[in-house]
Scaffold this motif. Sequence first.
Motif, short mmCIF file in Angstrom:
data_model
loop_
_atom_site.label_atom_id
_atom_site.label_comp_id
_atom_site.label_asym_id
_atom_site.label_seq_id
_atom_site.Cartn_x
_atom_site.Cartn_y
_atom_site.Cartn_z
N TYR A 197 0.85 -1.19 0.00
CA TYR A 197 0.00 0.00 0.00
C TYR A 197 0.88 1.24 0.00
O TYR A 197 1.84 1.33 0.77
CB TYR A 197 -0.90 0.02 1.24
CG TYR A 197 -1.68 1.30 1.38
CD1 TYR A 197 -2.81 1.53 0.59
CD2 TYR A 197 -1.29 2.28 2.27
CE1 TYR A 197 -3.51 2.72 0.69
CE2 TYR A 197 -1.99 3.47 2.38
CZ TYR A 197 -3.10 3.68 1.59
OH TYR A 197 -3.80 4.85 1.68
N GLY A 198 0.58 2.17 -0.88
CA GLY A 198 1.32 3.43 -0.91
C GLY A 198 2.80 3.25 -1.20
O GLY A 198 3.62 4.01 -0.69
N GLY A 199 3.13 2.23 -1.98
CA GLY A 199 4.53 2.00 -2.33
C GLY A 199 5.34 1.33 -1.23
O GLY A 199 6.57 1.29 -1.32
N LYS A 200 4.66 0.80 -0.20
CA LYS A 200 5.37 0.17 0.92
C LYS A 200 4.71 -1.16 1.28
O LYS A 200 3.51 -1.33 1.12
CB LYS A 200 5.34 1.07 2.16
CG LYS A 200 6.06 2.38 1.98
CD LYS A 200 5.94 3.22 3.23
CE LYS A 200 6.62 4.56 3.01
NZ LYS A 200 6.40 5.47 4.12
N TYR A 201 5.55 -2.06 1.82
CA TYR A 201 5.02 -3.31 2.35
C TYR A 201 4.34 -3.02 3.69
O TYR A 201 4.82 -2.20 4.47
CB TYR A 201 6.15 -4.32 2.56
CG TYR A 201 6.72 -4.84 1.27
CD1 TYR A 201 6.10 -5.88 0.59
CD2 TYR A 201 7.88 -4.31 0.74
CE1 TYR A 201 6.61 -6.37 -0.60
CE2 TYR A 201 8.42 -4.79 -0.45
CZ TYR A 201 7.77 -5.82 -1.12
OH TYR A 201 8.29 -6.28 -2.29
N ARG A 202 3.24 -3.71 3.92
CA ARG A 202 2.49 -3.54 5.17
C ARG A 202 2.05 -4.91 5.67
O ARG A 202 2.09 -5.89 4.94
CB ARG A 202 1.21 -2.70 4.94
CG ARG A 202 1.40 -1.39 4.20
CD ARG A 202 2.09 -0.35 5.06
NE ARG A 202 2.32 0.87 4.29
CZ ARG A 202 1.82 2.04 4.59
NH1 ARG A 202 1.07 2.20 5.65
NH2 ARG A 202 2.08 3.09 3.83
N THR A 203 1.59 -4.95 6.91
CA THR A 203 1.02 -6.17 7.47
C THR A 203 -0.34 -5.84 8.07
O THR A 203 -0.65 -4.67 8.32
CB THR A 203 1.92 -6.79 8.56
OG1 THR A 203 2.10 -5.84 9.60
CG2 THR A 203 3.27 -7.20 7.99
N ILE A 204 -1.11 -6.86 8.31
CA ILE A 204 -2.39 -6.68 8.99
C ILE A 204 -2.10 -6.62 10.49
O ILE A 204 -1.48 -7.54 11.03
CB ILE A 204 -3.35 -7.83 8.68
CG1 ILE A 204 -3.74 -7.80 7.21
CG2 ILE A 204 -4.58 -7.77 9.58
CD1 ILE A 204 -4.61 -8.96 6.78
N ASN A 205 -2.54 -5.56 11.12
CA ASN A 205 -2.36 -5.41 12.56
C ASN A 205 -3.73 -5.57 13.20
O ASN A 205 -4.59 -4.72 13.03
CB ASN A 205 -1.77 -4.03 12.87
CG ASN A 205 -1.56 -3.81 14.35
OD1 ASN A 205 -2.05 -4.57 15.19
ND2 ASN A 205 -0.83 -2.77 14.68
N PRO A 206 -3.95 -6.66 13.94
CA PRO A 206 -5.27 -6.90 14.53
C PRO A 206 -5.74 -5.78 15.46
O PRO A 206 -6.92 -5.59 15.64
CB PRO A 206 -5.13 -8.21 15.30
CG PRO A 206 -3.75 -8.70 15.07
CD PRO A 206 -2.99 -7.69 14.28
N ASP A 207 -4.82 -5.03 16.05
CA ASP A 207 -5.21 -3.95 16.94
C ASP A 207 -5.68 -2.71 16.18
O ASP A 207 -6.16 -1.76 16.79
CB ASP A 207 -4.04 -3.56 17.85
CG ASP A 207 -3.64 -4.70 18.76
OD1 ASP A 207 -4.52 -5.50 19.14
OD2 ASP A 207 -2.44 -4.80 19.07
#
Length: 161
Positions: free
Chosen positions: A144-154
């Motif tokens: 997203y937005g040119g960057k790697y991200r992870t799902i954060n449950p919080d």
Amino acid sequence: MDERLFRDAMGKFATGITIVSINDNNEYKGMTVNAFMSISLNPKLIAVSIDEDARMYAELKNTTKFGVSILKEEQRELSMIFARQKEQDREIEFIEQDEVPVIKDALATLSCEVDQTVKAGDHLILIAKVTDITIQDGEPILYYGGKYRTINPDDNLENRK
């Protein structure tokens, strides 16, 4: 509108990360692809979109079968290697699934048979029948937005007040 504006707008759409892979004369090859989507449940069809400047464009244009590996968050490095953002510093573990290579321990893997190809601007869209699937536990890596991200449950919307 200019190309940068278009790229920035498309970057506002979060996607998962996949590796599209083929067996090219007994050599497993893969590339990172985030332009992947489900098309149909009956028949089971998916699509991937490949830039004509991609290093595997010619091979994918001529293939009849390929694999799709949906990466887990801990497989970010594999995405970077296949996107040529990082040098390959280790052996990549592929496994065979219905006669196509897929990434070992991926979140999900799909074996695909090309049904149609569509030339669309500077991309080739491969529409393929899914012939086999495996699924494993884990969380996806996102882009997203040119960057790697992870799902954060919080950070789920339902947890916000």
